[in-house]
Design a protein around this motif. Structure first.
Motif, PDB file in Angstrom:
ATOM      1  N   LYS A   1      14.264   0.317  -1.583  1.00 32.51           N
ATOM      2  CA  LYS A   1      13.562   0.005  -2.824  1.00 32.51           C
ATOM      3  C   LYS A   1      12.501  -1.070  -2.610  1.00 32.51           C
ATOM      4  CE  LYS A   1      16.669   1.417  -6.540  1.00 32.51           C
ATOM      5  NZ  LYS A   1      17.619   2.235  -5.809  1.00 32.51           N
ATOM      6  N   ASP A   2      12.764  -2.029  -1.707  1.00 36.66           N
ATOM      7  CA  ASP A   2      11.761  -3.069  -1.485  1.00 36.66           C
ATOM      8  C   ASP A   2      10.482  -2.497  -0.871  1.00 36.66           C
ATOM      9  OD1 ASP A   2      13.103  -2.526   0.861  1.00 36.66           O
ATOM     10  OD2 ASP A   2      13.535  -4.602   1.383  1.00 36.66           O
TER      11      ASP A   2
ATOM     12  N   ASN B   1      -3.193  -8.056 -10.083  1.00 36.48           N
ATOM     13  CA  ASN B   1      -2.030  -7.164  -9.900  1.00 36.48           C
ATOM     14  C   ASN B   1      -1.361  -6.854 -11.231  1.00 36.48           C
ATOM     15  OD1 ASN B   1      -2.331  -6.922  -7.158  1.00 36.48           O
ATOM     16  ND2 ASN B   1      -0.984  -8.632  -6.672  1.00 36.48           N
TER      17      ASN B   1
ATOM     18  N   ASP C   1       0.957   4.239  -9.014  1.00 37.25           N
ATOM     19  CA  ASP C   1       1.212   5.604  -8.541  1.00 37.25           C
ATOM     20  C   ASP C   1       0.285   6.582  -9.259  1.00 37.25           C
ATOM     21  OD1 ASP C   1       2.544   6.606 -10.994  1.00 37.25           O
ATOM     22  OD2 ASP C   1       4.139   5.240 -10.421  1.00 37.25           O
TER      23      ASP C   1
ATOM     24  N   SER D   1      13.617   6.799  -4.681  1.00 36.90           N
ATOM     25  CA  SER D   1      14.280   5.522  -4.950  1.00 36.90           C
ATOM     26  C   SER D   1      15.775   5.541  -4.634  1.00 36.90           C
ATOM     27  CB  SER D   1      14.081   5.137  -6.426  1.00 36.90           C
ATOM     28  OG  SER D   1      14.642   6.118  -7.276  1.00 36.90           O
TER      29      SER D   1
ATOM     30  N   ASN E   1       3.866   0.794  -3.853  1.00 36.19           N
ATOM     31  CA  ASN E   1       3.643   1.443  -5.144  1.00 36.19           C
ATOM     32  C   ASN E   1       3.158   0.464  -6.206  1.00 36.19           C
ATOM     33  OD1 ASN E   1       3.653   3.411  -7.143  1.00 36.19           O
ATOM     34  ND2 ASN E   1       5.800   3.080  -7.659  1.00 36.19           N
ATOM     35  N   THR E   2       2.043  -0.218  -5.941  1.00 35.20           N
ATOM     36  CA  THR E   2       1.449  -1.037  -6.998  1.00 35.20           C
ATOM     37  C   THR E   2       0.999  -0.128  -8.127  1.00 35.20           C
ATOM     38  OG1 THR E   2       0.669  -2.601  -5.316  1.00 35.20           O
ATOM     39  CG2 THR E   2      -0.311  -2.768  -7.511  1.00 35.20           C
TER      40      THR E   2
ATOM     41  N   ARG F   1      -0.962  -3.250 -13.115  1.00 34.21           N
ATOM     42  CA  ARG F   1       0.306  -2.776 -13.690  1.00 34.21           C
ATOM     43  C   ARG F   1       0.099  -2.303 -15.129  1.00 34.21           C
ATOM     44  NH1 ARG F   1       5.129  -6.682 -15.676  1.00 34.21           N
ATOM     45  NH2 ARG F   1       6.193  -5.128 -16.956  1.00 34.21           N
TER      46      ARG F   1
ATOM     47  N   ILE G   1       9.429   0.637  -1.552  1.00 34.42           N
ATOM     48  CA  ILE G   1       8.789   1.325  -2.673  1.00 34.42           C
ATOM     49  C   ILE G   1       7.926   0.350  -3.469  1.00 34.42           C
ATOM     50  CG2 ILE G   1       9.161   2.478  -4.890  1.00 34.42           C
ATOM     51  CD1 ILE G   1      11.583   3.808  -3.749  1.00 34.42           C
ATOM     52  N   TYR G   2       8.495  -0.845  -3.775  1.00 38.83           N
ATOM     53  CA  TYR G   2       7.725  -1.828  -4.539  1.00 38.83           C
ATOM     54  C   TYR G   2       6.474  -2.252  -3.773  1.00 38.83           C
ATOM     55  CZ  TYR G   2      12.084  -2.171  -7.174  1.00 38.83           C
ATOM     56  OH  TYR G   2      13.193  -1.877  -7.915  1.00 38.83           O
ATOM     57  N   ARG G   3       6.573  -2.305  -2.454  1.00 38.12           N
ATOM     58  CA  ARG G   3       5.458  -2.761  -1.634  1.00 38.12           C
ATOM     59  C   ARG G   3       4.328  -1.725  -1.613  1.00 38.12           C
ATOM     60  NH1 ARG G   3       3.871  -7.590   0.234  1.00 38.12           N
ATOM     61  NH2 ARG G   3       6.092  -8.087   0.481  1.00 38.12           N
TER      62      ARG G   3
END
Length: 447
Positions: free
Chosen positions: A300-301, A95, A310, A293, A307-308, A99, A303-305
């Motif tokens: 937002k949580d 992961n 984009d 966002s 959007n590893t 990133r 989005i993080y889930r």
């Protein structure tokens, strides 16, 4: 740039790794410089140029952030923004490696690596500095996304890198840019390609349909539930679930979706049984990430889930060099479909296409070419064979018309649809009516 004339810098605090990579790559390049201490990066890169940097992600140094590789990657990109960087990572840090692609890395290799994969990655990156478009040609054949521009090449490269992983992907872009094609390309080039690919337009689902469509239901769960039915999550088990128009779901729907993604199991309506699901999630929206966002509209949580990584699909106006290639592609498609042609394109035809802004992007260009093929009298297509959507003209025209109630309503609908780039779900929500009601009005006003 020829491979034999290139130079590589390798930074790793493990001498065995440095030795192994130097011996592996030495036959292919002119020079390899190795360095154990990343703190020397700045002085090395400031004094000379390297065609490629290979960087470890973890060092036993003073920067104990757990992602030292990202820190040093940013340093490299600050000094030499055009540098290609390959990161070395352990399997458990996948992961983090993904990133790194968002932070500017060109590729990553996983320890223990396969020698041939390392060689292939190095060759591809160095040779692509000279021969741009290599990945694009592969992508055209396999993904049915057509283009050779730098903008679409960047998309192809990202798809090529993230597809083999199980990372959650968020695809951003205006309507008509090909977000669904990108999702299919990721699936077809993943380890799940022989499993189902299930698409759901979640923006079109009402609150009552959201749970039954996604999670399924048992017989008798509600009035019309006459038999058990699997939801889309269960149907996609082992494969890929593509949630389109994710930006249009309500906060309550977002909360329900987040719970399922965190726990990796679903509970069908009318049942207490938890069913485990194994899916690769891809989402898409025409909203910009800054709009998405907004905490009052999107969690937002979540989005993080989702959007590893984009992937941003560029609008056609930002890749004008692809217009001719796309036009010829669609010309071949519709010539065969309607058994007409073969056609030739006059310079006036191409010029007219390139002068149009294409607010509907590739989808609009596709329909323009289809119309031209259908209406063509001869086999040479000229500017007079082109006709574009009159939506924008209608908006401008209505601004100067009278203020009768039906005209005002028509004007308002057109402006809202234009503002939302043709997104019916979002337009209906902004107008305060249902999608069905908006469709009735579009029919009423012949829009």
């Amino acid at each position: 740039m020829q491979l034999k004339q290139s130079s590589i810098l390798i930074i790793d605090d493990d001498q065995d790794v440095l030795t192994a990579l130097r011996l592996l790559l030495k036959p292919f390049v002119s020079e390899i410089v190795v360095e154990k201490h990343p703190s020397q990066l700045v002085s090395i890169l400031s004094s000379r140029h390297f065609d490629l940097v290979i960087l470890d992600m973890n060092f036993n140094g003073l920067i104990n952030t757990g992602n030292e590789g990202i820190f040093w990657l940013k340093k490299i990109k600050d000094i030499t923004p055009s540098a290609d960087v390959i990161l070395i990572t352990a399997y458990g840090d996948i992961n983090l490696a993904i990133r790194s692609l968002k932070e500017g890395a060109s590729d990553f290799i996983v320890k223990p690596w396969q020698n041939q994969k390392v060689i292939d990655s190095v060759k591809e990156l160095i040779q692509n500095k000279k021969s741009k478009g290599k990945v694009a040609k592969v992508a055209i054949d396999n993904f049915k996304i057509v283009g050779e521009s730098e903008e679409i090449n960047s998309v192809f490269h990202k798809i090529h890198k993230v597809a083999p992983t199980d990372a959650n992907i968020l695809i951003l872009g205006e309507n008509g840019t090909g977000k669904d094609l990108a999702a299919k390309a990721i699936h077809e080039n993943s380890n799940r390609k022989h499993k189902p690919f299930v698409k759901v337009d979640v923006g079109a689902l009402t609150s009552s349909l959201f749970e039954s469509e996604l999670f399924g239901y048992k017989k008798g769960a509600f009035t019309d539930a006459r038999e058990d039915r699997k939801g889309r999550f269960e149907a996609a088990n082992g494969g890929t679930l593509f949630l389109d128009e994710i930006g249009n779901i309500s906060l309550s729907q977002q909360a329900r979706l987040l719970t399922v993604l965190q726990n990796r199991h679903i509970t069908p309506l009318g049942s207490n049984e938890e069913i485990p699901v194994d899916i690769r999630l891809i989402c898409a929206t025409n909203l910009e990430i800054s709009e998405l966002s907004d905490e009052s509209k999107f969690r937002k949580d979540l989005i993080y889930r989702i959007n590893t990584v984009d992937i941003i699909m560029p609008p056609l106006r930002e890749r004008p060099t692809d217009i001719t290639l796309l036009a010829k592609h669609f010309l071949d498609v519709y010539s065969e479909k309607y058994a007409k042609g073969p056609f030739k394109l006059d310079s006036s035809f191409i010029s007219q296409l390139k002068n149009h802004l294409f607010p509907g992007n590739v989808r609009e260009l596709q329909f323009v070419i289809e119309r031209a093929v259908i209406m063509a009298e001869g086999t040479l297509l000229t500017a007079k064979d082109l006709s574009f959507s009159s939506l924008e003209n209608k908006v401008e025209k209505l601004k100067s018309e009278d203020t009768r109630l039906d005209t005002v309503e028509k004007n308002t609908i057109l402006k809202v649809i234009d503002k939302n780039k043709g997104n019916i779900s979002k337009s209906a929500k902004e107008l305060g009516i249902t999608r069905a009601a908006l469709y009735r009005r579009l029919e009423k006003y012949d829009l």
